[in-house]
Design a protein around this motif. Structure first.
Motif, PDB file in Angstrom:
ATOM      1  N   MET A 182      25.874 -75.008 -48.496  1.00 38.69           N
ATOM      2  CA  MET A 182      25.233 -73.705 -48.377  1.00 38.69           C
ATOM      3  C   MET A 182      25.932 -72.697 -49.277  1.00 38.69           C
ATOM      4  O   MET A 182      27.158 -72.690 -49.371  1.00 38.69           O
ATOM      5  N   SER A 183      25.157 -71.843 -49.962  1.00 41.34           N
ATOM      6  CA  SER A 183      25.745 -70.814 -50.801  1.00 41.34           C
ATOM      7  C   SER A 183      26.596 -69.875 -49.965  1.00 41.34           C
ATOM      8  O   SER A 183      26.256 -69.533 -48.831  1.00 41.34           O
ATOM      9  N   SER A 184      27.736 -69.446 -50.534  1.00 42.42           N
ATOM     10  CA  SER A 184      28.597 -68.524 -49.802  1.00 42.42           C
ATOM     11  C   SER A 184      27.988 -67.133 -49.740  1.00 42.42           C
ATOM     12  O   SER A 184      28.356 -66.331 -48.893  1.00 42.42           O
ATOM     13  N   ARG A 185      27.045 -66.853 -50.637  1.00 40.75           N
ATOM     14  CA  ARG A 185      26.397 -65.544 -50.640  1.00 40.75           C
ATOM     15  C   ARG A 185      25.066 -65.656 -49.908  1.00 40.75           C
ATOM     16  O   ARG A 185      24.100 -66.205 -50.413  1.00 40.75           O
ATOM     17  N   ARG A 186      25.027 -65.137 -48.701  1.00 44.09           N
ATOM     18  CA  ARG A 186      23.814 -65.154 -47.896  1.00 44.09           C
ATOM     19  C   ARG A 186      23.408 -63.714 -47.633  1.00 44.09           C
ATOM     20  O   ARG A 186      24.185 -62.956 -47.058  1.00 44.09           O
ATOM     21  N   THR A 187      22.229 -63.358 -48.076  1.00 43.80           N
ATOM     22  CA  THR A 187      21.813 -61.962 -47.962  1.00 43.80           C
ATOM     23  C   THR A 187      20.621 -61.828 -47.035  1.00 43.80           C
ATOM     24  O   THR A 187      19.763 -62.704 -46.953  1.00 43.80           O
ATOM     25  N   VAL A 188      20.568 -60.709 -46.329  1.00 40.93           N
ATOM     26  CA  VAL A 188      19.524 -60.476 -45.342  1.00 40.93           C
ATOM     27  C   VAL A 188      19.118 -59.014 -45.363  1.00 40.93           C
ATOM     28  O   VAL A 188      19.951 -58.123 -45.577  1.00 40.93           O
ATOM     29  N   SER A 189      17.832 -58.773 -45.163  1.00 45.33           N
ATOM     30  CA  SER A 189      17.318 -57.416 -45.022  1.00 45.33           C
ATOM     31  C   SER A 189      16.688 -57.294 -43.643  1.00 45.33           C
ATOM     32  O   SER A 189      16.026 -58.221 -43.163  1.00 45.33           O
ATOM     33  N   LEU A 190      16.898 -56.163 -42.998  1.00 47.98           N
ATOM     34  CA  LEU A 190      16.339 -55.900 -41.674  1.00 47.98           C
ATOM     35  C   LEU A 190      15.269 -54.828 -41.773  1.00 47.98           C
ATOM     36  O   LEU A 190      15.511 -53.746 -42.313  1.00 47.98           O
ATOM     37  N   VAL A 191      14.082 -55.132 -41.251  1.00 49.64           N
ATOM     38  CA  VAL A 191      12.993 -54.158 -41.187  1.00 49.64           C
ATOM     39  C   VAL A 191      12.738 -53.857 -39.717  1.00 49.64           C
ATOM     40  O   VAL A 191      12.485 -54.771 -38.925  1.00 49.64           O
ATOM     41  N   THR A 192      12.798 -52.582 -39.360  1.00 50.63           N
ATOM     42  CA  THR A 192      12.664 -52.202 -37.956  1.00 50.63           C
ATOM     43  C   THR A 192      11.365 -51.453 -37.724  1.00 50.63           C
ATOM     44  O   THR A 192      11.065 -50.474 -38.399  1.00 50.63           O
ATOM     45  N   LEU A 193      10.590 -51.916 -36.750  1.00 56.12           N
ATOM     46  CA  LEU A 193       9.350 -51.264 -36.349  1.00 56.12           C
ATOM     47  C   LEU A 193       9.493 -50.749 -34.921  1.00 56.12           C
ATOM     48  O   LEU A 193      10.295 -51.257 -34.141  1.00 56.12           O
ATOM     49  N   GLY A 194       8.667 -49.765 -34.579  1.00 59.03           N
ATOM     50  CA  GLY A 194       8.651 -49.312 -33.193  1.00 59.03           C
ATOM     51  C   GLY A 194       9.608 -48.178 -32.917  1.00 59.03           C
ATOM     52  O   GLY A 194       9.853 -47.315 -33.756  1.00 59.03           O
ATOM     53  N   CYS A 195      10.187 -48.202 -31.733  1.00 59.94           N
ATOM     54  CA  CYS A 195      10.899 -47.056 -31.181  1.00 59.94           C
ATOM     55  C   CYS A 195      12.379 -47.042 -31.541  1.00 59.94           C
ATOM     56  O   CYS A 195      12.912 -47.963 -32.162  1.00 59.94           O
ATOM     57  N   ALA A 196      13.063 -45.978 -31.091  1.00 64.00           N
ATOM     58  CA  ALA A 196      14.490 -45.835 -31.343  1.00 64.00           C
ATOM     59  C   ALA A 196      15.306 -46.922 -30.653  1.00 64.00           C
ATOM     60  O   ALA A 196      16.394 -47.273 -31.113  1.00 64.00           O
ATOM     61  N   ARG A 197      14.791 -47.482 -29.565  1.00 62.34           N
ATOM     62  CA  ARG A 197      15.518 -48.572 -28.905  1.00 62.34           C
ATOM     63  C   ARG A 197      15.595 -49.785 -29.833  1.00 62.34           C
ATOM     64  O   ARG A 197      16.609 -50.480 -29.893  1.00 62.34           O
ATOM     65  N   ASN A 198      14.508 -50.036 -30.559  1.00 56.53           N
ATOM     66  CA  ASN A 198      14.515 -51.117 -31.534  1.00 56.53           C
ATOM     67  C   ASN A 198      15.507 -50.846 -32.657  1.00 56.53           C
ATOM     68  O   ASN A 198      16.122 -51.767 -33.194  1.00 56.53           O
ATOM     69  N   GLU A 199      15.646 -49.587 -33.047  1.00 55.44           N
ATOM     70  CA  GLU A 199      16.590 -49.242 -34.099  1.00 55.44           C
ATOM     71  C   GLU A 199      18.018 -49.592 -33.676  1.00 55.44           C
ATOM     72  O   GLU A 199      18.802 -50.116 -34.481  1.00 55.44           O
ATOM     73  N   VAL A 200      18.354 -49.315 -32.430  1.00 55.12           N
ATOM     74  CA  VAL A 200      19.688 -49.670 -31.933  1.00 55.12           C
ATOM     75  C   VAL A 200      19.855 -51.184 -31.917  1.00 55.12           C
ATOM     76  O   VAL A 200      20.904 -51.715 -32.307  1.00 55.12           O
ATOM     77  N   ASP A 201      18.819 -51.899 -31.488  1.00 52.98           N
ATOM     78  CA  ASP A 201      18.890 -53.361 -31.469  1.00 52.98           C
ATOM     79  C   ASP A 201      19.111 -53.918 -32.878  1.00 52.98           C
ATOM     80  O   ASP A 201      19.869 -54.874 -33.071  1.00 52.98           O
ATOM     81  N   SER A 202      18.440 -53.328 -33.874  1.00 51.09           N
ATOM     82  CA  SER A 202      18.621 -53.779 -35.247  1.00 51.09           C
ATOM     83  C   SER A 202      20.055 -53.558 -35.717  1.00 51.09           C
ATOM     84  O   SER A 202      20.601 -54.374 -36.469  1.00 51.09           O
ATOM     85  N   GLU A 203      20.662 -52.474 -35.274  1.00 52.07           N
ATOM     86  CA  GLU A 203      22.037 -52.219 -35.684  1.00 52.07           C
ATOM     87  C   GLU A 203      23.006 -53.188 -35.016  1.00 52.07           C
ATOM     88  O   GLU A 203      24.050 -53.520 -35.581  1.00 52.07           O
ATOM     89  N   GLU A 204      22.661 -53.668 -33.823  1.00 54.59           N
ATOM     90  CA  GLU A 204      23.445 -54.747 -33.225  1.00 54.59           C
ATOM     91  C   GLU A 204      23.289 -56.018 -34.061  1.00 54.59           C
ATOM     92  O   GLU A 204      24.276 -56.702 -34.366  1.00 54.59           O
ATOM     93  N   LEU A 205      22.055 -56.352 -34.426  1.00 53.56           N
ATOM     94  CA  LEU A 205      21.817 -57.546 -35.229  1.00 53.56           C
ATOM     95  C   LEU A 205      22.557 -57.466 -36.555  1.00 53.56           C
ATOM     96  O   LEU A 205      23.144 -58.453 -37.021  1.00 53.56           O
ATOM     97  N   ALA A 206      22.532 -56.297 -37.194  1.00 60.36           N
ATOM     98  CA  ALA A 206      23.211 -56.130 -38.481  1.00 60.36           C
ATOM     99  C   ALA A 206      24.706 -56.383 -38.351  1.00 60.36           C
ATOM    100  O   ALA A 206      25.320 -57.050 -39.195  1.00 60.36           O
ATOM    101  N   ALA A 207      25.285 -55.879 -37.285  1.00 56.25           N
ATOM    102  CA  ALA A 207      26.714 -56.080 -37.085  1.00 56.25           C
ATOM    103  C   ALA A 207      27.038 -57.543 -36.806  1.00 56.25           C
ATOM    104  O   ALA A 207      28.018 -58.094 -37.327  1.00 56.25           O
ATOM    105  N   ARG A 208      26.225 -58.182 -36.002  1.00 60.97           N
ATOM    106  CA  ARG A 208      26.450 -59.603 -35.715  1.00 60.97           C
ATOM    107  C   ARG A 208      26.316 -60.440 -36.994  1.00 60.97           C
ATOM    108  O   ARG A 208      27.076 -61.381 -37.214  1.00 60.97           O
ATOM    109  N   LEU A 209      25.338 -60.093 -37.826  1.00 59.83           N
ATOM    110  CA  LEU A 209      25.129 -60.853 -39.053  1.00 59.83           C
ATOM    111  C   LEU A 209      26.301 -60.681 -40.020  1.00 59.83           C
ATOM    112  O   LEU A 209      26.760 -61.654 -40.624  1.00 59.83           O
TER     113      LEU A 209
END
Length: 471
Positions: A1-28
Motif C-alpha cells: 500500500m502507498s504510504s501516501r493515503r489521501t482523503v477528502s470529507l464532504v459534510t451534508l446536513g446539520c451542525a451535528r454532522n459537522e462535529v461527527d466529520s471532525e471526529e472522523l478527520a481526527a481518527r483518519l
C-alpha cells in the motif's frame, strides 16, 4: 500500500454532522491518512437522511464524488439508516455504519485496496442502549462525536491531556459547534431520527469544558451547543439541571466570548434554564424553540405538547427577562389530518409571536415513523399551497421583526471581511448558517473581534449596522 493515503470529507446536513466529520478527520489522521481536497484517493460523504430533499442531495453528492474517479464511502445518517439497501442501490459507494467510525482508518484502507465491505443491516439503534437513561454511560455502542482518544495524536488534534473527544477542525472561523449529546428519547410521530441516531446520551461536563478550552485555543470565540434535544441534557447523568450549571462554566472559558444553545424543546424548557440563557453574561439570549406547529390537536397527533396560548406565554417570559432575545422555530404544515382551521390557527400564532426566523416545511412521509401509517394524508397540492402561503407570511413577518431592531445596539461577532470596508458578523440574537446576519461598515476589523454597533437598516432578516461612536 502507498504510504501516501489521501482523503477528502464532504459534510451534508446539520451542525451535528459537522462535529461527527471532525471526529472522523481526527481518527483518519491518527491512522496515517492525510486530509486533501485536491484529487484525493478516497472521498467520504457524511450524508444526511432526515427528509426526502436531504436524501436526494446525499445521493447526488455521492454520484458526483464517484465521477471524480476517487473511491467513495457513504457515512453518516443516510448510510446508517439504509445500510445494505443503499449499498445495493448505489454500487458506486462503499457504505459504512456508525459502528465503523472507531476503526475508520482501517475501513478506508480496505476500500483503497479493493477489499469489499459488507454493508450493515439497518437496525433501531435505540435497542443498543439500556432503556433507563442513567444506565447508558456503561454501554459500549459507538456514538459519533463521543469517541475516545488514542495514545498519540498528530499535531493539531485535541490533545490527550485535554478533551477526550477526538476532533480536528475542518473549517476555520471564530464559530464552532460543540456537541452536548446524541440521540433522542422523544417519540414524535413524524421523525425517524431516534431510530438511526439512537437513545439520548449526554456527554460529560468535564469533556465539554475541556473541548471548549481546546476550541478556544484554535481561535473559536463562539460555541454553538448542538444535540437532538438540548433541554434533555443531563437526564442520563442523574442531573436535570446539568445544563444550567454547565452554561456559566462554558461562558467562563478563557477566549470564549459567546455561548449559544440550540434545539430547545418548549415542553422541557424549565424556568431555571430559561433564566440562565436569558440573563447569564456570555450566554446568548437566543431561543431555538422547536414548536413544529401551534394547533393543540395537531401537536398531539405529532406526540408533542402545547397550544398557541402556552407558546405565547413562554415567549412573553423570555422577553420579560431579555427584551431583545432572538427566537427562531420551524413548523411542519400539511401534517395528516390538518384542517384549514388548524392551519389558520398556526398563521394567527405566527402573526402574534414576533419570531426572528421561521422555517417552513411541508409534511412528507418517512419510513419507520408512526405518521407514515396515518390514513388521513392531505393531497400534495394542498400541502404545497399551505407551504407557499406560510412561507410568504414568514418572510413578511421576519422582515418586520428585523425592522423593529433598527436603532438598537448590538454586540456583533465579526466572521468575514467582505472587502471595501464591509464585514459580516452575527449578533447574539442570530444563529450561524440558519439565521440572518449583520453587515458592519468599518476599518481594520478582523474575524473573531466583537464590536459594538447600532442597527441603521435592514434587508429581509439581515441587518445593516455602523460601529457605535466611541466604541
Amino acid at each position: 500500500m502507498s504510504s501516501r493515503r489521501t482523503v477528502s470529507l464532504v459534510t451534508l446536513g446539520c451542525a451535528r454532522n459537522e462535529v461527527d466529520s471532525e471526529e472522523l478527520a481526527a481518527r483518519l489522521e491518527a491512522a496515517g491518512w492525510q486530509m486533501h481536497d485536491d484529487d484525493p484517493d478516497v472521498i467520504v460523504v457524511n450524508t444526511c437522511g432526515f427528509i426526502d430533499s436531504a436524501k436526494k442531495d446525499s445521493i447526488d453528492t455521492l454520484l458526483a464524488a464517484s465521477d471524480s474517479g476517487a473511491k467513495v464511502v457513504a457515512a453518516g445518517c443516510m448510510a446508517e439508516r439504509y445500510g445494505e439497501q443503499l449499498a445495493g442501490a448505489l454500487p458506486e459507494a462503499a457504505v459504512i455504519s456508525f459502528d465503523d467510525y472507531a476503526d475508520i482508518g482501517a475501513r478506508l484502507d480496505d476500500v483503497l485496496e479493493g477489499r469489499a465491505l459488507t454493508p450493515h443491516s439497518p437496525r433501531d439503534r435505540r435497542t443498543l442502549l439500556p432503556i433507563s437513561p442513567v444506565d447508558r454511560s456503561a454501554a459500549h455502542a459507538h456514538i459519533p462525536g463521543h469517541g475516545a482518544l488514542p495514545e498519540a495524536l498528530p499535531e493539531g488534534l485535541a490533545p490527550a491531556s485535554g478533551p477526550r473527544t477526538l476532533r480536528k477542525r475542518l473549517t476555520g472561523g471564530p464559530v464552532a459547534a460543540l456537541k452536548l449529546a446524541s440521540g433522542c428519547d422523544r417519540r414524535c410521530t413524524f421523525c425517524a431520527i431516534p431510530a438511526f441516531r439512537g437513545s439520548y446520551v449526554s456527554r460529560r461536563p468535564e469533556d465539554l469544558l475541556a473541548e471548549a478550552e481546546w476550541l478556544a485555543g484554535e481561535g473559536v470565540r463562539e460555541l454553538v451547543l448542538v444535540s437532538e434535544n438540548s433541554t434533555s441534557y443531563g437526564k442520563d447523568l442523574g442531573d436535570l439541571r446539568a445544563l444550567e450549571k454547565l452554561l456559566p462554566q462554558l461562558a467562563g472559558t478563557k477566549g470564549i466570548e459567546r455561548v449559544r444553545v440550540s434545539y430547545l424543546q418548549p415542553a422541557e424548557l424549565r424556568p431555571g434554564l430559561l433564566e440562565i440563557i436569558a440573563s447569564t453574561e456570555g450566554v446568548a439570549p437566543y431561543f431555538d424553540l422547536s414548536f413544529q406547529h401551534a394547533s393543540g390537536p395537531v401537536l398531539r397527533r405529532m406526540r408533542r405538547f402545547g397550544d398557541p396560548r402556552r407558546f405565547l406565554d413562554l415567549l412573553e417570559r423570555v422577553r420579560e427577562l431579555a427584551p431583545e432575545a432572538g427566537v427562531r422555530s420551524n413548523f411542519i404544515v400539511g401534517f395528516p389530518g390538518e384542517t384549514q382551521e388548524q392551519f389558520d390557527e398556526l398563521t394567527a400564532f405566527l402573526e402574534e409571536a414576533r419570531l426572528d426566523v421561521i422555517g417552513v416545511f411541508g409534511y412528507s412521509d418517512e419510513e419507520g415513523t408512526e405518521a407514515f401509517s396515518f390514513d388521513d394524508k392531505l393531497d400534495q397540492d394542498v400541502v404545497d399551497e399551505r407551504v407557499a402561503a406560510l412561507s410568504e407570511l414568514a418572510e413578511e413577518l421576519t422582515a418586520q421583526r428585523a425592522e423593529e431592531r433598527i436603532g438598537t445596539e448590538l454586540e456583533v461577532l465579526i466572521e468575514e471581511d467582505l472587502g471595501d470596508g464591509g464585514y459580516e458578523g452575527r449578533a447574539a440574537h442570530q444563529g450561524p448558517e440558519v439565521d440572518g446576519s449583520v453587515t458592519v461598515q468599518g476599518i481594520g476589523l478582523v474575524p473573531g473581534q466583537i464590536v459594538q454597533a447600532v442597527v441603521v437598516d435592514s434587508e429581509g432578516v439581515d441587518l445593516i449596522a455602523r460601529i457605535k461612536a466611541g466604541a
